[in-house]
Write a protein that holds these residues in place. Structure first.
Motif, PDB file in Angstrom:
ATOM      1  N   PHE A  30     -30.724 -31.881  37.523  1.00  0.00           N
ATOM      2  CA  PHE A  30     -31.952 -31.641  38.289  1.00  0.00           C
ATOM      3  C   PHE A  30     -32.872 -32.857  38.234  1.00  0.00           C
ATOM      4  O   PHE A  30     -33.545 -33.189  39.225  1.00  0.00           O
ATOM      5  N   HIS A  31     -32.885 -33.539  37.090  1.00  0.00           N
ATOM      6  CA  HIS A  31     -33.684 -34.766  36.961  1.00  0.00           C
ATOM      7  C   HIS A  31     -33.228 -35.815  37.974  1.00  0.00           C
ATOM      8  O   HIS A  31     -34.054 -36.438  38.657  1.00  0.00           O
ATOM      9  N   HIS A  32     -31.930 -35.999  38.094  1.00  0.00           N
ATOM     10  CA  HIS A  32     -31.413 -37.001  39.032  1.00  0.00           C
ATOM     11  C   HIS A  32     -31.621 -36.568  40.479  1.00  0.00           C
ATOM     12  O   HIS A  32     -31.846 -37.411  41.357  1.00  0.00           O
ATOM     13  N   LEU A  33     -31.548 -35.275  40.733  1.00  0.00           N
ATOM     14  CA  LEU A  33     -31.817 -34.787  42.090  1.00  0.00           C
ATOM     15  C   LEU A  33     -33.262 -35.041  42.500  1.00  0.00           C
ATOM     16  O   LEU A  33     -33.545 -35.302  43.681  1.00  0.00           O
ATOM     17  N   VAL A  72     -27.304 -34.439  48.938  1.00  0.00           N
ATOM     18  CA  VAL A  72     -28.709 -34.402  49.360  1.00  0.00           C
ATOM     19  C   VAL A  72     -28.839 -34.874  50.804  1.00  0.00           C
ATOM     20  O   VAL A  72     -29.621 -34.301  51.586  1.00  0.00           O
ATOM     21  N   GLY A  73     -28.061 -35.893  51.184  1.00  0.00           N
ATOM     22  CA  GLY A  73     -28.093 -36.358  52.565  1.00  0.00           C
ATOM     23  C   GLY A  73     -27.703 -35.276  53.547  1.00  0.00           C
ATOM     24  O   GLY A  73     -28.271 -35.171  54.646  1.00  0.00           O
ATOM     25  N   SER A  86     -38.280 -28.627  52.936  1.00  0.00           N
ATOM     26  CA  SER A  86     -39.181 -29.494  52.181  1.00  0.00           C
ATOM     27  C   SER A  86     -38.383 -30.210  51.096  1.00  0.00           C
ATOM     28  O   SER A  86     -37.294 -29.748  50.694  1.00  0.00           O
ATOM     29  N   PRO A  87     -38.867 -31.341  50.584  1.00  0.00           N
ATOM     30  CA  PRO A  87     -38.144 -32.044  49.523  1.00  0.00           C
ATOM     31  C   PRO A  87     -37.878 -31.171  48.293  1.00  0.00           C
ATOM     32  O   PRO A  87     -36.818 -31.271  47.664  1.00  0.00           O
ATOM     33  N   GLU A  88     -38.853 -30.299  47.966  1.00  0.00           N
ATOM     34  CA  GLU A  88     -38.681 -29.430  46.795  1.00  0.00           C
ATOM     35  C   GLU A  88     -37.524 -28.457  46.991  1.00  0.00           C
ATOM     36  O   GLU A  88     -36.668 -28.294  46.111  1.00  0.00           O
ATOM     37  N   TRP A  89     -37.478 -27.812  48.153  1.00  0.00           N
ATOM     38  CA  TRP A  89     -36.400 -26.866  48.416  1.00  0.00           C
ATOM     39  C   TRP A  89     -35.066 -27.573  48.626  1.00  0.00           C
ATOM     40  O   TRP A  89     -33.996 -27.023  48.334  1.00  0.00           O
ATOM     41  N   THR A  90     -35.128 -28.801  49.113  1.00  0.00           N
ATOM     42  CA  THR A  90     -33.895 -29.599  49.223  1.00  0.00           C
ATOM     43  C   THR A  90     -33.301 -29.851  47.849  1.00  0.00           C
ATOM     44  O   THR A  90     -32.082 -29.736  47.659  1.00  0.00           O
ATOM     45  N   ALA A  91     -34.159 -30.171  46.884  1.00  0.00           N
ATOM     46  CA  ALA A  91     -33.685 -30.409  45.515  1.00  0.00           C
ATOM     47  C   ALA A  91     -33.108 -29.136  44.904  1.00  0.00           C
ATOM     48  O   ALA A  91     -32.033 -29.158  44.279  1.00  0.00           O
ATOM     49  N   SER A 121     -29.832 -28.130  46.685  1.00  0.00           N
ATOM     50  CA  SER A 121     -28.783 -29.089  46.309  1.00  0.00           C
ATOM     51  C   SER A 121     -28.264 -28.804  44.905  1.00  0.00           C
ATOM     52  O   SER A 121     -27.050 -28.896  44.652  1.00  0.00           O
ATOM     53  N   LEU A 122     -29.166 -28.451  43.998  1.00  0.00           N
ATOM     54  CA  LEU A 122     -28.744 -28.108  42.637  1.00  0.00           C
ATOM     55  C   LEU A 122     -27.827 -26.890  42.646  1.00  0.00           C
ATOM     56  O   LEU A 122     -26.779 -26.884  41.986  1.00  0.00           O
ATOM     57  N   ALA A 123     -28.214 -25.855  43.407  1.00  0.00           N
ATOM     58  CA  ALA A 123     -27.410 -24.635  43.462  1.00  0.00           C
ATOM     59  C   ALA A 123     -26.022 -24.907  44.041  1.00  0.00           C
ATOM     60  O   ALA A 123     -25.002 -24.448  43.506  1.00  0.00           O
ATOM     61  N   ILE A 124     -25.965 -25.675  45.122  1.00  0.00           N
ATOM     62  CA  ILE A 124     -24.669 -25.979  45.760  1.00  0.00           C
ATOM     63  C   ILE A 124     -23.809 -26.828  44.840  1.00  0.00           C
ATOM     64  O   ILE A 124     -22.603 -26.573  44.663  1.00  0.00           O
ATOM     65  N   LEU A 125     -24.421 -27.842  44.219  1.00  0.00           N
ATOM     66  CA  LEU A 125     -23.664 -28.758  43.361  1.00  0.00           C
ATOM     67  C   LEU A 125     -23.070 -28.039  42.164  1.00  0.00           C
ATOM     68  O   LEU A 125     -21.879 -28.198  41.846  1.00  0.00           O
ATOM     69  N   MET A 126     -23.876 -27.220  41.484  1.00  0.00           N
ATOM     70  CA  MET A 126     -23.382 -26.547  40.290  1.00  0.00           C
ATOM     71  C   MET A 126     -22.337 -25.483  40.657  1.00  0.00           C
ATOM     72  O   MET A 126     -21.385 -25.256  39.896  1.00  0.00           O
ATOM     73  N   ALA A 127     -22.496 -24.842  41.820  1.00  0.00           N
ATOM     74  CA  ALA A 127     -21.467 -23.901  42.272  1.00  0.00           C
ATOM     75  C   ALA A 127     -20.167 -24.637  42.582  1.00  0.00           C
ATOM     76  O   ALA A 127     -19.067 -24.143  42.290  1.00  0.00           O
TER      77      ALA A 127
END
Length: 375
Positions: A36-39, A307-308, A316-321, A324-330
């Protein structure tokens, strides 16, 4: 008269299940915070949870590494094991993801334009030891941890030669070297390459983990567990109140003095460990923790492209992050089994370098003796 079938007693619980689930849960929390930090960097966002955990996120990894430190048979056995677990994964992902992949993308695809500013020709090959800046940034941790293990092995080896005061010696030396490493990172000091300074600065957390496992019953149920929520809140409150600014172990740069660096780091990591111990288990998160090294080594280039794609949704950038976290970890529920099947030797799942037979025999005898000594 019905017959009674007597089932022979099985092995003790700790032998049936070698992994400690709440430790995997804590590692799962930690890798989630790292990803999440890197996202947040990629999406140019900032969440308070990142600020509040910045002081203890990396210390938690160092602590967990020290928690399971063993000197093994001798230095050769120790070196082979750490080479398999840390150095080989580091070298593989440094060469492939940090050097080869950016070069191929840059020269053969349009995607590579984003890497143009990071290509340094042959100088880039030595980036991890000189510039402290590499494309697949998270791999720095494995190299730093490898160096830290060598530091601590040397301190532990010397301590065993002392007739008394071994623990005091280990604590004093680790804390002294940690403060020395901290001051190496100050402005107007000579630049230290290869993360040798960061490995020194973080050494007290590694030592803390070693001492916690060896001399406390942290990993076992104990009489203090009924106070865990109170302890967790107090530790978290201390960390949140005194943490300010960006704590960057990768650069060995810190916004406060060594006292707060170590106390905030220790308080925060213990809050996460005890929270995991209190919760005990959660779906999926311990699985991520178990294979956190795979996620650590591979998530950075994946999240850049992900993220792209998510940005096209217009969120919004917040919801994008968050999305993206949810999709990546899944996605790692699929990625991890693939990596385990095809890349076990470069993700610390299997040993690429086999122990010499004499060391393997010595190790099995030591392990057998330690199991017999358990209550």
């Amino acid at each position: 008269m019905p017959s009674t079938v007597h089932t022979p007693p099985g092995p003790p619980p700790q032998e049936k299940k070698s992994r400690i689930e709440f430790i995997d849960l804590a590692k799962g929390f930690c890798i989630l915070l790292v990803v999440f930090h890197h996202l947040q960097y990629t999406t140019k966002t900032h969440f308070l949870i990142d600020q509040y955990t910045m002081a203890c996120r990396m210390p938690l990894y160092f602590f967990l590494s020290g928690l399971f430190f063993k000197p093994y048979e001798n230095f050769l056995g120790f070196l082979i094991r750490k080479t398999n677990k840390l150095l080989i994964p580091f070298l593989f992902f440094y060469i492939t993801v940090s050097l080869a992949m950016p070069a191929l993308l840059y020269y053969f695809t349009d995607i590579g334009e984003r890497y143009a500013g990071l290509m340094r020709g042959w100088d880039g090959v030595w980036g991890v030891w000189t510039y402290k800046h590499i494309e697949n940034g998270p791999v720095w941790f494995l190299w730093c941890l490898f160096i830290m293990n060598l530091y601590f092995y040397g301190i532990y080896y010397v301590s065993q030669k002392l007739p008394r005061g071994r623990i005091l010696f280990i604590v004093t030396v680790c804390l002294g070297l940690g403060i020395w490493g901290y001051y190496m990172g100050l402005p107007r000091t000579r630049h230290v390459y290869a993360y040798l300074d960061t490995a020194l600065t973080a050494l007290p957390f590694f030592c803390m983990g070693f001492l916690m496992r060896k001399y406390t019953n942290l990993l076992l149920p104990n009489r203090f567990d009924k106070y865990l929520w109170i302890i967790i809140v107090l530790l978290a409150a201390y960390t949140i109140y005194f943490t300010h600014g960006r704590v960057r172990y990768i650069d060995n740069k810190y916004p406060f003095n060594p006292f707060f660096l170590y106390t905030c780091g220790a308080a925060g990591l213990m809050a996460i460990i005890l929270l995991a111990k209190k919760i005990k288990s959660m779906p999926i998160v311990p699985y991520w923790g178990h294979y956190s090294i795979i996620i650590l080594l591979t998530h950075h280039p994946i999240q850049i492209e992900l993220v792209g794609i998510v940005k096209r949704l217009g969120l919004s950038p917040e919801w994008t992050a968050i999305l993206s976290l949810a999709i990546l970890m899944a996605a790692y529920l699929l990625i991890i089994p693939i990596v385990l099947k095809f890349f076990p030797y470069v993700t610390a799942q299997k040993d690429a370098i086999k122990l010499p037979k004499r060391l393997k025999n010595a190790s099995s005898q030591t392990d057998s003796g330690s199991r017999q000594a358990q209550p």
